[in-house]
Design a protein around this motif. Structure first.
Motif, short mmCIF file in Angstrom:
data_model
loop_
_atom_site.label_atom_id
_atom_site.label_comp_id
_atom_site.label_asym_id
_atom_site.label_seq_id
_atom_site.Cartn_x
_atom_site.Cartn_y
_atom_site.Cartn_z
N LYS A 68 152.92 -41.84 52.15
CA LYS A 68 152.75 -40.53 51.50
C LYS A 68 154.12 -39.93 51.23
CE LYS A 68 148.21 -39.97 51.55
NZ LYS A 68 147.54 -40.25 50.30
N ALA A 69 154.28 -39.31 50.08
CA ALA A 69 155.55 -38.67 49.72
C ALA A 69 155.76 -37.43 50.61
CB ALA A 69 155.52 -38.26 48.26
N PRO A 70 156.99 -36.95 50.74
CA PRO A 70 157.23 -35.74 51.56
C PRO A 70 156.33 -34.58 51.11
CG PRO A 70 159.30 -36.76 50.96
CD PRO A 70 158.23 -37.52 50.23
N GLY A 77 157.72 -37.48 54.56
CA GLY A 77 156.81 -38.54 54.11
C GLY A 77 156.38 -39.45 55.25
N ALA A 261 158.41 -46.32 47.69
CA ALA A 261 158.49 -45.16 48.59
C ALA A 261 159.96 -44.95 48.97
CB ALA A 261 157.64 -45.42 49.85
N TRP A 263 161.70 -42.55 49.91
CA TRP A 263 162.02 -41.74 51.09
C TRP A 263 162.16 -42.60 52.35
CZ3 TRP A 263 157.72 -41.33 48.03
CH2 TRP A 263 156.53 -41.87 48.51
#
Lengths: 297, 314
Positions: A68-70, A77, A261, A263
């Motif tokens: 999941k993104a931040p 994230g 992803a 991050w």
């Protein structure tokens, strides 16, 4: 007794005020150093209180939160195993700080023993020790650490031992130089003329005069050790998973999924850079303050 | 005099090189499990293991193996790779140009960045330009090369859909392409080295700019450019050259990570694979070559002092 208590409190408050004044003066004179101290302080707090600061455990898999993104729920994230990145970064500080402080303590102790004895006793001992140090220093640091790690195998303690071995060699050379300078001073000659033994001259006269050098080496060494530990973990020779080491987080899945992803690759590196930046800034400022030869420059 | 000095330094370097060779020889042999166990399957009979050890000469006492190896090294023979059965020197020869090109580019980048920034930072001490340069230098020392490499691959890919070529281009096939693929990795290596060089250039120049002869030059009405570059930099350059010599092992060490990240078939990656495969002759050969190069470069740096500063006589 009734009089002694207020006097003691007064003395305590005076010491407290003096300490605050010194810190304030340091911050005014060396703003970058103060910034470094704040970063180092924040890292120490993260390392010590990781359980309270991190919202999840370092290996907790969160259902339905894969890569999941931040967001507000997960500040930095989540990774490919649905683990919270912020929590892993916080726990990662513990690994970096532990490796950093343990390595530097071990290296400084060994370097002081070798450097001071080599300078003080000289002769064959100095010649042999310095040739070994010469040989050791001719190796590119990562190559020699990799070779030592291949012998010892991965693990926190082995990382500490291999890094300490290398740092001790470098530091011993500097401490030897500082001791040689201190030995030229007349107070050492006076101590010898008064009949002081070797142990007394070393402990009472030489060591206090190389302490500033040792503190500077330790602070600057901390940044270098954190950087080296992250490189070792990146190459797969550091602290084994699932323990979150910042360098380890950047290798493996961090690189595999870096385009899907990003991050996962960005935050661990940012944490390493910030930590090393903090230690370097603090080390620089301490060198300027503690080393009289650099004062005013 | 210089010849005598170089000869003396070479004599002093021999014990260090011998100790280094002992470290190089002993370390890989301390790695748990040997190459023979790795080469044969886990189910191999003890007799097969013993036979292969005898064939490779690994069953002899360590000191016999060391003296034998040293004798061969003295004759320019670094042995054969336990895995490929090809001479180590030949294997190194194939990969050395990649690492050397990378190191040469990195050193060039380091100098091109460090010298102008260091001079500017010293000439404009305590101005915003100095503050920015110093902070950037510390940042350059703090950012791990492998992260910078990752960022330089990830961010352009996200923003512009641009990805670096992942396949290695041989020099013979496309010389321009070969050199182009080295630029980014070399820049990353150069940034870290430039940070240390810039700080030293600034520090040394500041010290020199406080000397009386510099004040005299100001009083004579010389231009700032002449004072800083001719009177200042020339007198501040020696420690910078020394550091440049000591940066070489750091850059070679850094190539281990960078060659891995960018998939370059250089010597450092070869060594990294050899450590994982316990390929003793390769580990020994590469390490010995690197150490000898470092010792020789430091010697060359010392000899260079006399050229840079005519007051120095050996």
């Amino acid at each position: 007794m009734a009089r002694a208590k207020p006097a003691l409190e007064h003395a305590r408050s005076t010491v407290g005020i003096r300490w605050i004044t010194t810190v304030g003066k340091f911050a005014r004179r060396k703003p970058l150093g103060a910034m470094g101290a704040v970063i180092v302080g924040a890292m120490l707090v993260m390392a010590v209180f990781a359980e309270r600061i991190a919202p999840y455990g370092y290996d907790d898999s969160i259902r339905g939160a894969r890569m999941k993104a931040p967001s507000a729920a997960h500040w930095l994230g989540t990774d490919n195993l649905s683990r919270d990145m912020w929590s892993r970064i916080v726990y990662g500080a513990r690994v970096s700080i532990s490796v950093g402080f343990l390595t530097v303590t071990l290296a400084v102790l060994a370097a002081t023993a070798v450097g001071v004895s080599s300078a003080y006793f000289g002769g064959a001992w100095d010649l042999i020790v310095q040739r070994v140090v010469d040989a050791w220093l001719s190796f590119p640091y990562l190559i020699i650490i990799l070779s030592v790690m291949a012998v010892l195998g991965p693990g926190l303690l082995n990382v500490v031992l291999s890094l300490a071995l290398l740092l001790a060699a470098t530091n011993s050379r500097v401490i030897r130089g500082a001791t040689l300078t201190a030995m030229q001073q007349t107070y050492v000659e006076a101590a010898r003329a008064m009949g002081c033994g070797h142990a007394r001259i070393i402990v009472r006269h030489l060591l206090p005069n190389v302490t500033a050098t040792i503190i500077i080496l330790a602070t600057i060494g901390l940044g270098a050790v954190i950087l080296a530990e992250s490189a070792l973990s990146f190459l797969g020779f550091g602290v084994p998973p699932p323990h979150p080491s910042w360098g380890g987080m950047l290798s493996g899945s961090g690189r595999t999924y870096m385009l899907r992803a990003p991050w996962m690759a960005i935050w661990p590196g940012a944490a390493i850079s910030l930590a090393v930046f903090g230690f370097n800034m603090l080390g620089d400022a301490l060198r300027d303050v503690l080393d009289p030869r650099l004062r005013g420059s | 005099m210089l010849k005598r000095y170089v000869a003396k330094r070479l004599l002093v370097a021999i014990p260090s090189l011998l100790i280094a060779s002992l470290i190089v020889f002993t370390l890989p042999r301390l790695i748990p499990g040997d190459a023979v166990q790795l080469m044969l399957s886990e189910k191999a009979y003890a007799r097969d293991l013993a036979e292969l050890r005898a064939k490779l000469g690994l069953d002899r006492p360590l000191y016999v193996q060391y003296v034998d190896w040293l004798g061969h090294v003295a004759r320019g023979d670094l042995g054969e790779s336990l895995w490929t059965r090809r001479p180590v020197l030949e294997e190194i020869g194939q990969r050395l140009p990649v690492t050397l090109t990378l190191a040469a580019f990195a050193l060039t980048f380091a100098l091109v960045i460090a010298l102008p920034v260091g001079v500017l930072s010293a000439a404009r001490q305590d101005t915003p330009a100095d503050f920015v340069a110093r902070s950037a230098a510390i940042l350059g020392l703090s950012v791990p090369g492998f992260w910078l490499a990752t960022l330089l691959i990830v961010l352009p890919a996200i923003w512009w859909g641009w990805r670096p070529v992942s396949e290695f281009v041989e020099f013979q096939a496309d010389p321009a392409g070969y050199l182009r693929q080295m630029l980014l990795p070399a820049l990353i290596l150069g940034i870290a080295a430039s940070a240390a060089l810039m700080r030293l250039t600034r520090g040394m120049l500041l010290e020199v700019l406080r000397q009386d002869y510099v004040r005299t030059a100001w009083a004579k009405g010389l231009a700032e450019r002449a004072i800083v570059l001719k009177h200042g930099l020339r007198n501040a350059i020696i420690p910078v050259v020394t550091l440049l010599g000591t940066q070489l092992p750091q850059i070679i060490g850094g190539t281990v990570v960078i060659e891995t990240v960018f998939g370059l078939p250089g010597m450092s990656r070869f060594l990294f694979d050899a450590i994982n495969q316990r390929d003793y002759p390769v580990i020994q050969g590469v390490n010995l070559l690197v150490v000898s190069t470092v010792v020789l470069v430091n010697l060359a740096v010392d000899a260079l002092y006399a050229v840079l500063d005519p007051r120095i006589r050996y």
